[in-house]
Write a protein that holds these residues in place. Structure first.
Motif, PDB file in Angstrom:
ATOM      1  N   PRO A   1     108.502  18.294  59.297  1.00  0.00           N
ATOM      2  CA  PRO A   1     107.401  18.240  58.328  1.00  0.00           C
ATOM      3  C   PRO A   1     107.066  19.615  57.780  1.00  0.00           C
ATOM      4  CG  PRO A   1     106.571  18.018  60.562  1.00  0.00           C
ATOM      5  CD  PRO A   1     108.067  17.957  60.664  1.00  0.00           C
ATOM      6  N   ALA A   2     106.479  19.602  56.576  1.00  0.00           N
ATOM      7  CA  ALA A   2     106.021  20.838  55.933  1.00  0.00           C
ATOM      8  C   ALA A   2     104.680  20.577  55.285  1.00  0.00           C
ATOM      9  CB  ALA A   2     107.035  21.301  54.887  1.00  0.00           C
ATOM     10  N   PHE A   3     103.822  21.582  55.292  1.00  0.00           N
ATOM     11  CA  PHE A   3     102.531  21.445  54.631  1.00  0.00           C
ATOM     12  C   PHE A   3     102.726  21.402  53.117  1.00  0.00           C
ATOM     13  CE2 PHE A   3     101.026  23.349  58.685  1.00  0.00           C
ATOM     14  CZ  PHE A   3     100.171  22.315  59.057  1.00  0.00           C
ATOM     15  N   ALA A   4     101.893  20.602  52.473  1.00  0.00           N
ATOM     16  CA  ALA A   4     102.022  20.401  51.027  1.00  0.00           C
ATOM     17  C   ALA A   4     101.602  21.661  50.265  1.00  0.00           C
ATOM     18  CB  ALA A   4     101.164  19.214  50.593  1.00  0.00           C
ATOM     19  N   LYS A   5     102.144  21.792  49.064  1.00  0.00           N
ATOM     20  CA  LYS A   5     101.737  22.886  48.178  1.00  0.00           C
ATOM     21  C   LYS A   5     101.799  22.383  46.750  1.00  0.00           C
ATOM     22  CE  LYS A   5     106.319  25.066  47.747  1.00  0.00           C
ATOM     23  NZ  LYS A   5     107.107  24.315  48.733  1.00  0.00           N
ATOM     24  N   ASP A   6     101.042  23.034  45.867  1.00  0.00           N
ATOM     25  CA  ASP A   6     101.053  22.629  44.460  1.00  0.00           C
ATOM     26  C   ASP A   6     101.514  23.758  43.545  1.00  0.00           C
ATOM     27  OD1 ASP A   6      98.881  24.316  44.590  1.00  0.00           O
ATOM     28  OD2 ASP A   6      97.378  22.764  44.190  1.00  0.00           O
ATOM     29  N   ARG A   7     102.048  24.826  44.132  1.00  0.00           N
ATOM     30  CA  ARG A   7     102.618  25.920  43.350  1.00  0.00           C
ATOM     31  C   ARG A   7     103.611  26.674  44.229  1.00  0.00           C
ATOM     32  NH1 ARG A   7      97.913  30.197  42.079  1.00  0.00           N
ATOM     33  NH2 ARG A   7      96.748  28.347  41.462  1.00  0.00           N
ATOM     34  N   THR A   8     104.362  27.568  43.634  1.00  0.00           N
ATOM     35  CA  THR A   8     105.298  28.389  44.383  1.00  0.00           C
ATOM     36  C   THR A   8     104.559  29.164  45.471  1.00  0.00           C
ATOM     37  OG1 THR A   8     106.681  28.637  42.420  1.00  0.00           O
ATOM     38  CG2 THR A   8     107.006  30.232  44.194  1.00  0.00           C
ATOM     39  N   ARG A   9     105.129  29.162  46.683  1.00  0.00           N
ATOM     40  CA  ARG A   9     104.406  29.745  47.817  1.00  0.00           C
ATOM     41  C   ARG A   9     105.192  30.885  48.461  1.00  0.00           C
ATOM     42  NH1 ARG A   9     101.910  25.700  52.049  1.00  0.00           N
ATOM     43  NH2 ARG A   9     100.367  25.644  50.356  1.00  0.00           N
ATOM     44  N   VAL A  10     104.520  32.031  48.574  1.00  0.00           N
ATOM     45  CA  VAL A  10     104.983  33.141  49.403  1.00  0.00           C
ATOM     46  C   VAL A  10     104.114  33.138  50.658  1.00  0.00           C
ATOM     47  CG1 VAL A  10     105.274  35.644  49.590  1.00  0.00           C
ATOM     48  CG2 VAL A  10     105.678  34.490  47.390  1.00  0.00           C
ATOM     49  N   LEU A  11     104.754  33.117  51.816  1.00  0.00           N
ATOM     50  CA  LEU A  11     104.036  33.054  53.088  1.00  0.00           C
ATOM     51  C   LEU A  11     104.256  34.343  53.857  1.00  0.00           C
ATOM     52  CD1 LEU A  11     102.539  31.147  55.235  1.00  0.00           C
ATOM     53  CD2 LEU A  11     104.828  30.773  56.168  1.00  0.00           C
ATOM     54  N   THR A  12     103.199  34.863  54.462  1.00  0.00           N
ATOM     55  CA  THR A  12     103.347  35.962  55.409  1.00  0.00           C
ATOM     56  C   THR A  12     102.575  35.605  56.665  1.00  0.00           C
ATOM     57  OG1 THR A  12     103.280  38.375  55.682  1.00  0.00           O
ATOM     58  CG2 THR A  12     101.363  37.363  54.640  1.00  0.00           C
ATOM     59  N   VAL A  13     103.109  36.010  57.810  1.00  0.00           N
ATOM     60  CA  VAL A  13     102.564  35.604  59.101  1.00  0.00           C
ATOM     61  C   VAL A  13     102.425  36.836  59.988  1.00  0.00           C
ATOM     62  CG1 VAL A  13     102.926  34.179  61.162  1.00  0.00           C
ATOM     63  CG2 VAL A  13     103.693  33.349  58.911  1.00  0.00           C
ATOM     64  N   GLY A  14     101.275  36.986  60.630  1.00  0.00           N
ATOM     65  CA  GLY A  14     101.130  38.099  61.557  1.00  0.00           C
ATOM     66  C   GLY A  14      99.682  38.439  61.815  1.00  0.00           C
ATOM     67  N   ARG A  15      99.496  39.344  62.751  1.00  0.00           N
ATOM     68  CA  ARG A  15      98.145  39.831  63.032  1.00  0.00           C
ATOM     69  C   ARG A  15      97.612  40.579  61.814  1.00  0.00           C
ATOM     70  NH1 ARG A  15      99.039  43.600  67.699  1.00  0.00           N
ATOM     71  NH2 ARG A  15     101.219  43.541  67.035  1.00  0.00           N
ATOM     72  N   LEU A  16      96.315  40.502  61.605  1.00  0.00           N
ATOM     73  CA  LEU A  16      95.703  41.166  60.450  1.00  0.00           C
ATOM     74  C   LEU A  16      95.323  42.590  60.825  1.00  0.00           C
ATOM     75  CD1 LEU A  16      93.562  38.354  58.780  1.00  0.00           C
ATOM     76  CD2 LEU A  16      95.953  38.997  58.421  1.00  0.00           C
ATOM     77  N   VAL A  17      96.339  43.433  60.796  1.00  0.00           N
ATOM     78  CA  VAL A  17      96.154  44.870  61.008  1.00  0.00           C
ATOM     79  C   VAL A  17      96.872  45.586  59.870  1.00  0.00           C
ATOM     80  CG1 VAL A  17      95.870  44.742  63.510  1.00  0.00           C
ATOM     81  CG2 VAL A  17      98.170  44.909  62.547  1.00  0.00           C
ATOM     82  N   GLU A  18      96.437  46.799  59.584  1.00  0.00           N
ATOM     83  CA  GLU A  18      96.896  47.487  58.384  1.00  0.00           C
ATOM     84  C   GLU A  18      98.410  47.647  58.336  1.00  0.00           C
ATOM     85  OE1 GLU A  18      95.438  51.359  55.769  1.00  0.00           O
ATOM     86  OE2 GLU A  18      95.395  51.463  57.962  1.00  0.00           O
ATOM     87  N   ARG A  19      99.035  47.953  59.465  1.00  0.00           N
ATOM     88  CA  ARG A  19     100.465  48.249  59.461  1.00  0.00           C
ATOM     89  C   ARG A  19     101.332  47.052  59.109  1.00  0.00           C
ATOM     90  NH1 ARG A  19     103.651  46.612  63.719  1.00  0.00           N
ATOM     91  NH2 ARG A  19     102.618  45.885  65.625  1.00  0.00           N
ATOM     92  N   LYS A  20     100.768  45.838  59.104  1.00  0.00           N
ATOM     93  CA  LYS A  20     101.561  44.657  58.750  1.00  0.00           C
ATOM     94  C   LYS A  20     101.825  44.553  57.250  1.00  0.00           C
ATOM     95  CE  LYS A  20     102.210  42.896  62.863  1.00  0.00           C
ATOM     96  NZ  LYS A  20     103.566  42.765  63.444  1.00  0.00           N
ATOM     97  N   GLY A  21     101.156  45.364  56.445  1.00  0.00           N
ATOM     98  CA  GLY A  21     101.482  45.437  55.029  1.00  0.00           C
ATOM     99  C   GLY A  21     100.975  44.294  54.173  1.00  0.00           C
TER     100      GLY A  21
END
Length: 415
Positions: free
Chosen positions: A204-224
């Protein structure tokens, strides 16, 4: 084989997404389970994160997590734990004497290494070291903001010379350690792995209604993540979905979340930036599969597990050319590599890939194939077991057929 894993701040039982809970927690949990699946007995020693926790808790069949009651609970940040490593080592050595000496101790992170070497010398246990991150790299990128304890780099140098073997996770890390003064002949390159039962193209995949760029990670500055937000105006029509950080109910009160929202507003893309917060591990494959491209744009990265998870799900990756990402992402084959901290280069790579369906399809197939062929946890565990056998003299308890499975492919870098 009896294996002790020491992961002083990163419990395999921890909820992921916090400042000190991320790739190392996953690595230790998956590696321990894979080794147990091959018939080894594994005990993971980690700090107590709640005074009410049991001393020993099961992770899976063949794996126990030992909450070491040495020093304060987990409320301290990991950078404040150094003064407690002596007590950690003493408690662990006493446990080995009372409950059976392990054949090998595998330390994860440098402070774990200090405790493992101390206990190992007291009990005659050989020690293997995985750093996961190096102080010299952190200092180079964070400068005055580096919160590491004084002397970290010196401790890491000494550990590399004191342990029986150093396991490095990527070529870049090996080069850093050589510059630090760790002898090359003491190192073996064995990368992290990916759980291919969970992360795969089908599902399965979550639905989207437009082109999707995904980023995953901790929310710290070095993650960009801010670099991605600055790149988004030049990627018309695409949304940026950011998975990671505090739980959704705590997002509004998080200072870095507010900073990211301000960045989205100032770049006039607030309507195309979605900050999801922490999600359950069970939902992560569906998030990856929902993406057209996964962006992994840290300033530095010891390994880069999220890029590998995306590849295993058959999603092409745009990644910064740093650390472990240089090994996992094959530029022009499974994704595109770009300079770190360069929003213009990021936007150019995203735009080119999102507008080329053929290239994206080719990358997707190659990414999934590379993840399967090179990065299964079974392969990683089998290779580590053979390395353990080399430093202990204890035969690796793997099935006969595993020796062939553990043999490196042409796509792997093996020390």
């Amino acid at each position: 084989m009896r294996i002790a894993m020491i992961s002083e701040h990163a419990s395999p039982l921890a909820t992921l997404g916090g400042v000190d809970a991320g790739g190392q927690n996953t690595h230790v949990a998956e590696l321990a389970a894979a080794l147990a699946g091959d018939g080894h007995q594994v005990r993971v020693y980690t700090r107590r994160d709640d005074p009410g926790l049991p001393e020993v808790a099961p992770l899976t069949d063949g794996v126990d997590v030992v909450h070491v009651p040495a020093g304060p609970p987990v409320t301290l940040p990991k950078d404040d734990l150094l003064p407690h490593m002596g007590a950690f080592a003493e408690w662990m050595a006493a446990d080995w004497r009372g409950n059976g000496r392990p054949d090998v101790a595998h330390a994860h992170f440098w402070m774990s290494g200090l405790a493992a070497v101390t206990a190992g010398r007291a009990c005659g246990v050989p020690v293997v070291q995985t750093y996961h991150a190096l102080g010299a790299v952190k200092k180079r990128h964070q400068g005055a903001a580096d919160s590491s304890p004084p002397g970290r780099i010196g401790y890491e140098r000494a550990l590399g010379r004191a342990v029986d073997r150093v396991v490095v996770q990527c070529t870049d890390e090996m080069n850093e350690l050589i510059r630090l003064g760790v002898p090359r002949h003491r190192m073996t390159l064995i990368p992290s792995g990916v759980n291919q039962a969970r992360f795969r193209p089908d599902g399965p995949a979550f639905a989207k209604d437009r082109t999707r760029v995904l980023t995953v990670g901790r929310l710290v500055e070095r993650k960009g993540v801010e670099d991605l937000i600055r790149a988004l105006p030049a990627v018309p029509g695409a949304e940026l979905v950011v998975v990671g950080g505090p739980p959704p109910s705590e997002m509004d009160g998080d200072p870095y979340v507010r900073r990211l929202r301000r960045a989205a507003e100032s770049n006039r893309v607030a309507d195309r930036v979605r900050l999801v917060g922490a999600v359950s591990p069970e939902d992560m494959p569906a998030w990856y599969r929902s993406a057209d491209v996964v962006a992994a744009t840290p300033w530095y990265e010891p390994f880069g597990l999220t890029a590998l998870e995306a590849m295993a799900c058959g999603v092409p990756v745009v990644a910064t050319a740093v650390g472990g990402l240089l090994d996992t992402v094959v530029d022009g084959v499974t994704g595109d590599l770009v300079p770190a901290r360069d929003p213009a280069a990021i936007s150019s790579a995203l735009r080119r890939l999102l507008t080329d369906d053929v290239r994206r399809t080719e990358y997707s197939a190659a990414a999934a194939d590379r993840a399967v062929q090179c990065y299964s946890w079974e392969r990683v565990a089998a290779r580590l077991a053979m390395m353990y056998a080399g430093v202990t003299g204890v035969a690796a308890a793997t099935a006969a057929g595993r020796s062939a499975a553990a043999a490196p492919t042409a796509a792997e870098v093996v020390a």
